[in-house]
Design a protein around this motif. Structure first.
Motif, mmCIF file in Angstrom:
data_model
loop_
_atom_site.group_PDB
_atom_site.id
_atom_site.type_symbol
_atom_site.label_atom_id
_atom_site.label_comp_id
_atom_site.label_asym_id
_atom_site.label_seq_id
_atom_site.Cartn_x
_atom_site.Cartn_y
_atom_site.Cartn_z
ATOM 1 N N ASP A 152 -30.195 0.338 -21.439
ATOM 2 C CA ASP A 152 -29.254 -0.686 -22.302
ATOM 3 C C ASP A 152 -30.305 -1.833 -22.903
ATOM 4 N N GLY A 153 -30.270 -1.647 -24.478
ATOM 5 C CA GLY A 153 -31.035 -2.524 -24.879
ATOM 6 C C GLY A 153 -30.768 -3.747 -25.499
ATOM 7 N N ARG A 154 -29.341 -3.940 -25.237
ATOM 8 C CA ARG A 154 -28.399 -4.925 -25.684
ATOM 9 C C ARG A 154 -27.568 -5.687 -24.596
ATOM 10 N N HIS A 155 -27.935 -5.545 -23.431
ATOM 11 C CA HIS A 155 -27.133 -6.105 -22.394
ATOM 12 C C HIS A 155 -25.471 -6.159 -22.715
ATOM 13 N N VAL A 156 -25.092 -4.559 -22.824
ATOM 14 C CA VAL A 156 -23.853 -4.300 -23.147
ATOM 15 C C VAL A 156 -23.112 -3.987 -21.684
ATOM 16 N N VAL A 157 -23.964 -3.215 -20.862
ATOM 17 C CA VAL A 157 -23.198 -2.857 -19.662
ATOM 18 C C VAL A 157 -23.346 -3.969 -18.587
ATOM 19 N N GLN A 158 -22.265 -4.310 -18.104
ATOM 20 C CA GLN A 158 -22.250 -5.395 -17.123
ATOM 21 C C GLN A 158 -22.802 -5.052 -15.505
ATOM 22 N N THR A 159 -22.087 -3.822 -15.176
ATOM 23 C CA THR A 159 -22.537 -3.377 -13.841
ATOM 24 C C THR A 159 -23.136 -1.832 -14.146
ATOM 25 N N PRO A 160 -24.370 -1.680 -13.541
ATOM 26 C CA PRO A 160 -24.700 -0.422 -13.809
ATOM 27 C C PRO A 160 -23.928 0.582 -13.167
ATOM 28 N N PRO A 161 -23.759 1.712 -13.748
ATOM 29 C CA PRO A 161 -22.734 2.808 -13.190
ATOM 30 C C PRO A 161 -23.775 3.491 -12.143
ATOM 31 N N LYS A 162 -22.949 3.633 -10.780
ATOM 32 C CA LYS A 162 -23.691 4.133 -9.725
ATOM 33 C C LYS A 162 -24.324 5.391 -9.794
ATOM 34 N N SER A 163 -23.787 6.478 -10.544
ATOM 35 C CA SER A 163 -24.386 7.778 -10.690
ATOM 36 C C SER A 163 -25.445 8.010 -11.444
ATOM 37 N N PHE A 164 -25.769 6.931 -12.275
ATOM 38 C CA PHE A 164 -26.689 6.887 -13.390
ATOM 39 C C PHE A 164 -28.281 6.402 -12.866
ATOM 40 N N VAL A 165 -29.248 6.807 -13.435
ATOM 41 C CA VAL A 165 -30.640 6.125 -13.591
ATOM 42 C C VAL A 165 -30.365 4.979 -14.480
ATOM 43 N N PHE A 166 -30.545 3.605 -14.229
ATOM 44 C CA PHE A 166 -30.081 2.680 -15.181
ATOM 45 C C PHE A 166 -31.297 1.886 -15.427
ATOM 46 N N LYS A 167 -31.517 1.721 -16.828
ATOM 47 C CA LYS A 167 -32.537 0.711 -16.954
ATOM 48 C C LYS A 167 -32.045 -0.433 -18.022
ATOM 49 N N GLY A 168 -32.311 -1.505 -18.076
ATOM 50 C CA GLY A 168 -31.937 -2.411 -19.098
ATOM 51 C C GLY A 168 -33.075 -3.612 -19.384
ATOM 52 N N ILE A 169 -33.061 -3.926 -20.832
ATOM 53 C CA ILE A 169 -34.302 -4.880 -20.722
ATOM 54 C C ILE A 169 -33.705 -6.218 -20.246
ATOM 55 N N GLY A 170 -34.896 -6.602 -19.562
ATOM 56 C CA GLY A 170 -34.593 -7.873 -18.550
ATOM 57 C C GLY A 170 -34.070 -7.589 -17.526
ATOM 58 N N ARG A 171 -33.585 -6.557 -16.938
ATOM 59 C CA ARG A 171 -32.939 -6.417 -15.757
ATOM 60 C C ARG A 171 -33.931 -5.936 -14.826
#
Ligand code: SAJ
Length: 419
Positions: A397-416
């Motif tokens: 997520d490059g724009r802080h669009v996803v509030q809660t990272p989906p559990k079944s994903f490898v999730f990375k976000g700017i600033g998270r």
């Protein structure tokens, strides 16, 4: 009074429409033939709320017409120059469009004309352009003609509201020029009007956009620091912003659009010395797509997928949410950076032509989704469902669009937190 508007782009066309609907006879001069044809048949070449209806009214009343013939703009009372002032590859200003427009005006104007530059320009350019007019036609600035800088301050998507209600800075080469410009803009501006000299107004316009760019760079640097400390920067910013005098901007994949990426360079371009801060801020913002690439590489490592086998889907090509404008979009810089290194890059943007028709189609069989634009449509996606279409489930997520990272994903976000 009769007005000629030189350049019918994102600013020139809406401004021409406003003056025509305020009762002036307006002729728009534009070198692109296809644009002239389109406009004269009542169709806009730019997308903007309300533009079709307002353009239709202006054309139907006979008060607005477009032309690519110089003879049609001879001896007008007012010339409004609204051409682009982009950067060259070496980041110095390319004033060739402006100089061509000023020459055209110099060749067609009369004694007593008021020449206004709306384009964003380096400090002292209005005075230089007044001299150019003197060289071309022999008239004397301040005696035989009036000249002012009247920077636009509108935000795409809200142009027709902001043209009316924003306050306006008018910088004259002398007081009379500023006063004449004020009478003109009063015909539709309901916001406050402030008069000053042209070099001040040039600097004010550039300071506004530089202020925003530097503030975004600070937010971006905070986001990078938050990765070092394992902090969620969005929570931290929310808390910091509860202070009455703190208002931190939003970090993200980068700063795009036609203005913010170039105006800080215009601000510096006429100076003898560069003091560092403004340029450093630019560099931080320009490097943000590379940081998202780092996030991507690290996520691929986590799932043990070599980059050369990865299919990456970029969601959003526009430079900002709910817009179709891709000028200087960080999404495009990001794609440029990764395209040689991964197997395939797909794109989906509901507002941009040439991308996949549906989100599902773009994601089917893909390994990674990268959100590069904060379109409202991306905010409430059901990632657990969409994940079923994908070969691997990585979400960046490059724009802080996803509030809660989906559990079944490898999730990375700017600033998270960490990466
Ligand atoms: N952005 C961030 N974080 C933020 C705010 C914006 O990353 O906190 C990014 C956006 O995603 C986008 C870029 O910055 O990529 C620029 O977007 P924007 O909404 O800040 O501005 P523009 O380029 O659409 O319009 C700006 C406005 N200037 C200011 O707000 C000072 C507008 O009023 C000007 O008229 C316009 O530039 C212009 O034409 O100069």
């Amino acid at each position: 009074a009769e007005i000629a508007v030189i350049g019918l782009g994102y600013i020139g066309l809406p401004t021409a429409i406003m003056f025509a609907n305020a009762g002036f006879n307006v002729i728009g001069y534009e070198i692109r033939d296809e644009v002239v044809k389109k406009l004269n048949s009542g169709n806009s070449h730019i997308v903007e709320p309300d533009i079709d209806e307002l353009l239709h009214r202006a054309i139907k009343s006979g008060r607005l017409r477009a032309t690519s013939d110089k003879n049609d703009i001879r001896e007008k009372d007012v010339y409004l120059i609204c051409v682009q002032t982009p950067l060259k590859d070496d980041k110095t200003p390319d004033l060739s469009y402006l100089e061509n427009a000023v020459r055209t005006v110099a060749e067609t104007m009369k004694r007593g004309s008021l020449v206004i530059i709306e384009s964003t320009i380096p400090p002292m350019t209005t005075i230089r352009m007044a001299k150019l007019i003197e060289e071309v036609n022999g008239l004397k600035a301040g005696e035989d003609f009036y000249m002012a800088h009247a920077p636009e301050r509108v935000m795409p998507g809200r142009i027709f509201k902001e043209l009316v209600y924003n306050s306006r800075i008018l910088g004259g080469i002398d007081e009379e020029s500023a006063e004449l410009a004020e009478i003109l803009y009063r015909s539709f501006v309901k916001g406050q009007i402030f008069k000053t000299n042209s070099t001040t107004s040039e600097m004010v316009k550039l300071m506004e956009n530089t202020f925003r760019d530097v503030n975004i760079a600070l937010a971006n640097e905070f986001a990078l620091l938050a990765h070092q400390y394992g902090v969620d920067i969005f929570k931290a910013i929310e808390l910091a912003n509860t202070h009455p005098r703190v208002k931190i901007h939003t970090p993200g994949i980068g700063v795009g659009g036609h203005c913010l990426p170039k105006d800080p360079y215009l601000l510096l371009s006429s100076a003898k010395e560069d003091f560092g801060l403004v340029k450093k801020a630019r560099e931080i913002n320009e490097d943000m797509p590379l940081f998202v690439k780092d996030l991507l590489v690290s996520a691929l490592k986590t799932i043990n997928l070599p980059p050369e086998d990865a299919i990456v889907t970029v969601l959003g090509l526009a430079y900002k949410g709910d817009s179709d404008d891709t000028r200087n979009s960080p999404a495009l810089f990001f794609i440029e950076e990764i395209k040689e290194e991964v197997k395939d890059v797909r794109t989906y943007d509901p507002y941009v032509k040439g991308t996949h028709e549906t989100l599902e189609e773009a994601l089917r069989g893909s390994d990674v989704a990268v959100i590069a634009t904060d379109h409202s449509l991306f905010k409430n996606l059901n990632w657990e469902e969409l994940g079923k279409l994908m070969r691997n489930r990585v979400l960046i997520d490059g724009r802080h669009v996803v509030q809660t990272p989906p559990k079944s994903f490898v999730f990375k976000g700017i600033g998270r937190g960490e990466y």
